[in-house]
Each structure stands twice: as structure tokens, then as C-alpha cells.
Design an enzyme around this catalytic site. Structure first.
Site: not given
Length: 340
Positions: A168, A220
């Protein structure tokens, strides 16, 4: 018997009180230290050639008799004398270590180590990074990768050695190396992005508990832990993950164009032997073997930048370290943070 029981109870209460006082004092020390500028650190440099030489000489002293050892030392002295007469200086190898956690905390030392070596390193030298990381936060490993990119941009050869794992965000760092060397059974790959969080909204409703989420800006907050998630929010969240994954793929493809990026960027991991076949690495070898070989031809220096911490900081870190690890573990599961 009753006396010992009462004494044990008193002792337990006393110990508990002392520990509580120490924790409070340590917390105050940690809070005070947060507002202060960090103490200056120190760059520690050691020559690995001397380390390897010491290992060899210790073994020679044990295995050889006096005459053999005397003859060997005489030959070594002549060889070293000839080396000193050679006008050409040996190339230098600068060795760095990166042991990555979820926050890529080792970046703080890495940035100073790279800044230091770039003041002297030339294209004739080499930087070797011994990397161990299973990945973590996107922005943290993005910064760590950018630090390594400074070495490439300076034209200094960069070799990345992986003995255990570079997955990763760890592989995001590794791919910047012009050469990636892996142990046969190291874990590599996991070119993907993951984010997860629980949602307890139905549990709250069951107990007649309302939870309001107020935002300014349509996206948001896309998914929440306590509020009611919507399909539109899920779609936006997945879109953000896909964008991040594409950026990850483009980054890896830029530094390792030999990869079939769509075939390996599936989130899968491979052991070193299979990773070589998939061109995720260039060679199978341990970092010990590689550095021992380089030490025969080069001057090998290990660099480590160590932060100097005050007594208050050390007490505070000791007291809060365990708590921080537990909180981070839980928070990482409750937030929308993306992870490499």
C-alpha cells in the site's frame, strides 16, 4: 489472615493513587511540551564498513591460530596501504531506515536525513533505503514519498530494500527507487485504497435517540457514524475513493512504467518471488546481502536523525503513548480517513 487481606487492599489503593498522580503529572508535562518548539535533533552517522570489518576480525581471531592470523593481518595491511595510494576515492553509499506506522511517523527523521545527505551526495554515490511498512494514511505516505522523490530529482541513484513488507503506502514509497530489491518472501503490492466506518444510526433510533448532522456544503460530510447515511453520500464517498486510487495508480506507473498497472493495482499482495514475476521488484536479495556486497567496493554510511527530547517530553510520551495507540486504532475505524 484478615490482616494480610486488609494490607493487600491498602497496598492496592496506594499503588492506584500513585499511578493516578503520575498519569496526571505526565499529562500536564505532555500538554506543556506541545506548545513549545521541538528540541533540536542530531544526525548520527556510523560507518558500516567498520561494522562488517569488526564482525570478520572477531571470527578470524576465533578460528585462526597466531601464525595464520599474523600472516593475514600483514596481507591486509599491505592491501590497505595500496588502497590509500589510489587517487580515486571510493563511491559512497548512504543507508537510511524507514519503519512505517499508520501515520508514517518516521517521515520526520527521513526528511532531515535526506536534507543532510543531499548537501554532499553526487550522482556517483547511492542512497539505500531499508523500508518496512504496511501502509497507512494517504497524506502521511504522500509526504514520505515526496521526500524520497527529492533524491531522484537530485540525480542520486536510489535503491529500496524490502526484507519484510512494503505494501500500500509502503509500496508507494518503494516504487520511487530506481532499483527495488526484495527478500524472497517479503510482502509487496496492495496498490489500492480502503476506508471503513461503522454506523449506529439504527441502534440510536431503536432507543429513541436523535442525532443531528449539520453541514455547510453539500459534501462536507458524506458518510457518518451516528447520522443516517444516504445513497447519494455513499456514491460521493466511493467517487472520492476511486479518484484517490487513480492518483495512486498514476504515481506508481510514473516511476515504474514497466508495470502492467491495471493488472497489479487491484489491491492484491504478492510475495517477493511472485512480485519479481509481476515486475514489482527488480531483484531478490536481503538488504544484508546487498549492503555487504556494496561495502566491498564503497564507503557505506548509515544515517539516523534522532530527536532530542526533554525529560518532560519523555515522561509525557511514556504515559500517553499507550493511550494514543488505542485511540488511534479506534479513531481510524470511526473516521472517513482514506488509507493506502
Amino acid at each position: 489472615m484478615e490482616f494480610f487481606t486488609e494490607y493487600a487492599s491498602f497496598l492496592a489503593k496506594t499503588v492506584t493513587l500513585v499511578i493516578a498522580i503520575l498519569v496526571v503529572l505526565a499529562s500536564f508535562a505532555a500538554l506543556r511540551s506541545k506548545g513549545r518548539r521541538k528540541s533540536a535533533g542530531q544526525l548520527q552517522v556510523s560507518k558500516l564498513n567498520d561494522f562488517y570489518k569488526g564482525l570478520r576480525e572477531r571470527l578470524e581471531q576465533t578460528l585462526l591460530d597466531k601464525d595464520q592470523l599474523k600472516a593475514l593481518r600483514k596481507g591486509q595491511a599491505k592491501s590497505e596501504k595500496k588502497q590509500k595510494k589510489k587517487p580515486d576515492a571510493k563511491p559512497r553509499v548512504f543507508v537510511l531506515d524507514f519503519d512505517g506506522d499508520i501515520k508514517a511517523s518516521a517521515t520526520e527523521s527521513l526528511r532531515h536525513e535526506i536534507t543532510a545527505l543531499l548537501t554532499l551526495a553526487t550522482p556517483k554515490d547511492e542512497v539505500v533505503l531499508r523500508l518496512e511498512s504496511g501502509g497507512g494514511m494517504v497524506h502521511s505516505y504522500g509526504l514520505a514519498s515526496s521526500q524520497l522523490a527529492r533524491v531522484r530529482e537530485a540525480g542520486v541513484p536510489l535503491t529500496v530494500c524490502i526484507d519484510k513488507v512494503a505494501a500500500s503506502g509502503g509500496y508507494m514509497m518503494a516504487c520511487i527507487g530506481e532499483k527495488i530489491i526484495s527478500a524472497p518472501f517479503a510482502i509487496l503490492g496492495s496498490i489500492g485504497v480502503v476506508a471503513q466506518l461503522p454506523n449506529v444510526n439504527r441502534l440510536l433510533k431503536k432507543h429513541d435517540i436523535d442525532f443531528e448532522v449539520l453541514t455547510a456544503g453539500e459534501y462536507k460530510r458524506t458518510l457518518t457514524v451516528f447520522g443516517e447515511n444516504t445513497e447519494k453520500g455513499r456514491e460521493k464517498f466511493q467517487e472520492d475513493l476511486d479518484i484517490t486510487h487513480q492518483l495512486f495508480k498514476n504515481f506508481v506507473a510514473r516511476y515504474r512504467p514497466q508495470l502492467a498497472i491495471d493488472e497489479v493495482a487491484t489491491g492484491e499482495v504478492w510475495l517477493g518471488i511472485a512480485a519479481l514475476e509481476n515486475k514489482l521488484v527488480d531483484e531478490l536479495k536481503t538488504s544484508d546481502e546487498y549492503l555487504a556486497e556494496r561495502a566491498k567496493q564503497s564507503e557505506v554510511y548509515h544515517l539516523h536523525y534522532a530527536e532530542r527530547k526533554s525529560l518532560q517530553e519523555r515522561i509525557g510520551m511514556a504515559a500517553s503513548g499507550s493511550v494514543d495507540r488505542v485511540l488511534l486504532s479506534w479513531c481510524s475505524r470511526l473516521t472517513q480517513q482514506r488509507f493506502w
